[in-house]
Scaffold this active site. Structure first.
Site, short mmCIF file in Angstrom:
data_model
loop_
_atom_site.label_atom_id
_atom_site.label_comp_id
_atom_site.label_asym_id
_atom_site.label_seq_id
_atom_site.Cartn_x
_atom_site.Cartn_y
_atom_site.Cartn_z
N SER A 14 0.82 -1.23 0.00
CA SER A 14 0.00 0.00 0.00
C SER A 14 0.85 1.27 0.00
O SER A 14 1.81 1.40 0.75
CB SER A 14 -0.91 0.01 1.23
N LYS A 65 -13.83 -4.61 2.50
CA LYS A 65 -14.70 -3.44 2.32
C LYS A 65 -16.17 -3.72 2.68
O LYS A 65 -16.87 -2.82 3.14
CB LYS A 65 -14.59 -2.92 0.88
N ALA A 127 -17.61 -6.96 -12.04
CA ALA A 127 -18.82 -6.62 -11.29
C ALA A 127 -18.60 -6.93 -9.81
O ALA A 127 -19.50 -7.39 -9.11
CB ALA A 127 -20.01 -7.41 -11.85
P1 NDP Z 1 -13.48 -8.31 -6.49
O1 NDP Z 1 -12.75 -9.52 -6.02
O2 NDP Z 1 -14.65 -7.82 -5.71
O3 NDP Z 1 -14.02 -8.57 -8.00
C1 NDP Z 1 -13.16 -9.11 -8.95
C2 NDP Z 1 -13.81 -9.03 -10.33
O4 NDP Z 1 -12.83 -9.41 -11.31
C3 NDP Z 1 -15.01 -9.94 -10.53
O5 NDP Z 1 -15.95 -9.27 -11.35
C4 NDP Z 1 -14.40 -11.15 -11.27
O6 NDP Z 1 -15.32 -11.84 -12.11
C5 NDP Z 1 -13.37 -10.45 -12.13
N1 NDP Z 1 -12.26 -11.31 -12.56
C6 NDP Z 1 -11.28 -11.85 -11.79
N2 NDP Z 1 -10.40 -12.54 -12.56
C7 NDP Z 1 -10.84 -12.44 -13.83
C8 NDP Z 1 -10.36 -12.93 -15.07
N3 NDP Z 1 -9.25 -13.69 -15.15
N4 NDP Z 1 -11.04 -12.62 -16.21
C9 NDP Z 1 -12.16 -11.87 -16.14
N5 NDP Z 1 -12.67 -11.37 -14.99
C10 NDP Z 1 -12.01 -11.65 -13.84
O7 NDP Z 1 -12.34 -7.17 -6.64
P2 NDP Z 1 -12.55 -5.59 -6.54
O8 NDP Z 1 -13.74 -5.25 -7.37
O9 NDP Z 1 -12.54 -5.13 -5.14
O10 NDP Z 1 -11.20 -5.03 -7.21
C11 NDP Z 1 -10.97 -5.07 -8.62
C12 NDP Z 1 -9.66 -4.37 -8.96
O11 NDP Z 1 -9.75 -2.96 -8.72
C13 NDP Z 1 -8.44 -4.85 -8.16
O12 NDP Z 1 -7.36 -5.03 -9.07
C14 NDP Z 1 -8.15 -3.70 -7.21
O13 NDP Z 1 -6.78 -3.62 -6.88
C15 NDP Z 1 -8.58 -2.50 -8.05
N6 NDP Z 1 -8.91 -1.29 -7.24
C16 NDP Z 1 -8.15 -0.14 -7.41
C17 NDP Z 1 -8.43 1.02 -6.69
C18 NDP Z 1 -7.59 2.27 -6.89
O14 NDP Z 1 -7.64 3.17 -6.04
N7 NDP Z 1 -6.87 2.40 -7.98
C19 NDP Z 1 -9.54 1.05 -5.70
C20 NDP Z 1 -10.30 -0.19 -5.64
C21 NDP Z 1 -9.97 -1.31 -6.37
P3 NDP Z 1 -16.30 -12.99 -11.50
O15 NDP Z 1 -17.44 -12.26 -10.87
O16 NDP Z 1 -16.68 -13.77 -12.68
O17 NDP Z 1 -15.48 -13.76 -10.51
#
Ligand code: NDP
Length: 267
Positions: A14, A65, A127
């Site tokens: 972080s 979260k 999502a």
């Molecule tokens: P979640 O674990 O809640 O959701 C992950 C999502 O990614 C799901 O929709 C999942 O799909 C999808 N996914 C995972 N692997 C794959 C793949 N190989 N191919 C396609 N889809 C995939 O994570 P978050 O939503 O909390 O975080 C998402 C990203 O955003 C992270 O990388 C995080 O670091 C980043 N982030 C950055 C922030 C910033 O300040 N820049 C702030 C918040 C988040 P499925 O539903 O099918 O499993």
């Protein structure tokens, strides 16, 4: 002295302590900010212990979260709608939950990158929790259309239904994305963490702005965007700094400026 921190697992990577130290210097406030590596089943206990030590507020990152949303006993409208909390302010017995992710993203797009979102076609990949946090602030910018595409289609459909009252949006599976360029693609999946790119039709990136929420590395999605003629390719560093600035103001009432901090973090 203000006492802040961030809970996450992992949390070592972080950049928040560096960002908030800069904000503290800028606003001449004496602040402490620590990283708290939290056991996967121990968020609530760790947060309560930190509060007991006199904490004024804290950030929450993956995967806590939603637990932070449950821990808060008061919620901002944005946090309530997002169903996830990344910032808590401690005020006596009150634990006020806020979600600054979406506002941070919109500030980065509109202010730092001078991108107008109004009347644009936006495609969000993913999502999960991050998408939930960014949907309302994006819809408030009145895009022409907002599409959510997810590997598990039902989750995208559900999100689109949950947010239908706030704007024009729809949800579907990744395979349903058309071979038609859009204005902006936001990668809100965690695929980059595993070195992967969501499997989507390449033509959609042609001439688009491609924004990966992930930061710190050139992600596979950014490489994919380059190969497929994206107009502009950006990572989530700006969003990170902007969401931190909103959190800092929420805690202290002082609004820091982000430009120099962002420059420092990028370098
Ligand atoms: P979640 O674990 O809640 O959701 C992950 C999502 O990614 C799901 O929709 C999942 O799909 C999808 N996914 C995972 N692997 C794959 C793949 N190989 N191919 C396609 N889809 C995939 O994570 P978050 O939503 O909390 O975080 C998402 C990203 O955003 C992270 O990388 C995080 O670091 C980043 N982030 C950055 C922030 C910033 O300040 N820049 C702030 C918040 C988040 P499925 O539903 O099918 O499993």
């Amino acid at each position: 002295m203000y006492q802040f921190g961030i809970f996450g697992n992992p949390v070592e990577h972080s950049l928040s302590p560096i960002i908030h130290a800069q904000f503290g210097k800028q606003t001449r406030l004496n602040i402490g900010y620590e990283k708290i590596l939290t056991p996967l089943d121990g968020f609530s206990a760790a947060a309560k212990s930190f509060i007991g030590q006199g904490a004024d507020g804290f950030n929450i990152t993956l995967p806590f979260k939603v637990e932070a949303y449950k821990l808060a006993n008061e919620l901002s409208p944005q946090a309530k709608i997002a169903g996830a909390v990344n910032t808590i302010k401690v005020e006596g017995d009150k634990l006020i939950g806020e979600n600054t992710d979406g506002v941070g993203l919109v500030q980065d797009l509109t202010r730092n990158l001078s991108i107008t979102l109004k009347h644009k076609v936006i495609l969000i990949l993913g999502a999960g929790g991050a998408t939930r946090g960014i949907l309302l602030p994006l819809l408030q910018q009145q895009p022409k259309r907002l599409m959510i595409a997810n590997r598990t289609a039902e989750k995208a459909v559900k999100l689109a239904t949950d947010f239908a009252q706030y704007g024009n949006l729809c949800g579907f599976g990744l395979e349903k994305i058309k071979s038609q360029p859009v204005d902006i693609i936001i990668n809100a999946t965690s695929a980059s963490v595993d070195g992967e790119t969501p499997k989507i039709v390449p033509a959609v990136a042609n001439g688009a702005i491609c924004y990966d929420l992930m930061y710190g590395i050139k992600t596979p999605f950014m490489n994919w965007a380059k190969t497929n003629q994206a107009k502009l390719i950006v990572d989530g560093t700006g969003m990170l700094v902007e969401q931190a600035a909103v959190a800092f103001e929420f805690w202290t009432g002082k609004q820091p400026t982000t430009k120099m901090v962002l420059k420092k973090i990028r370098s």
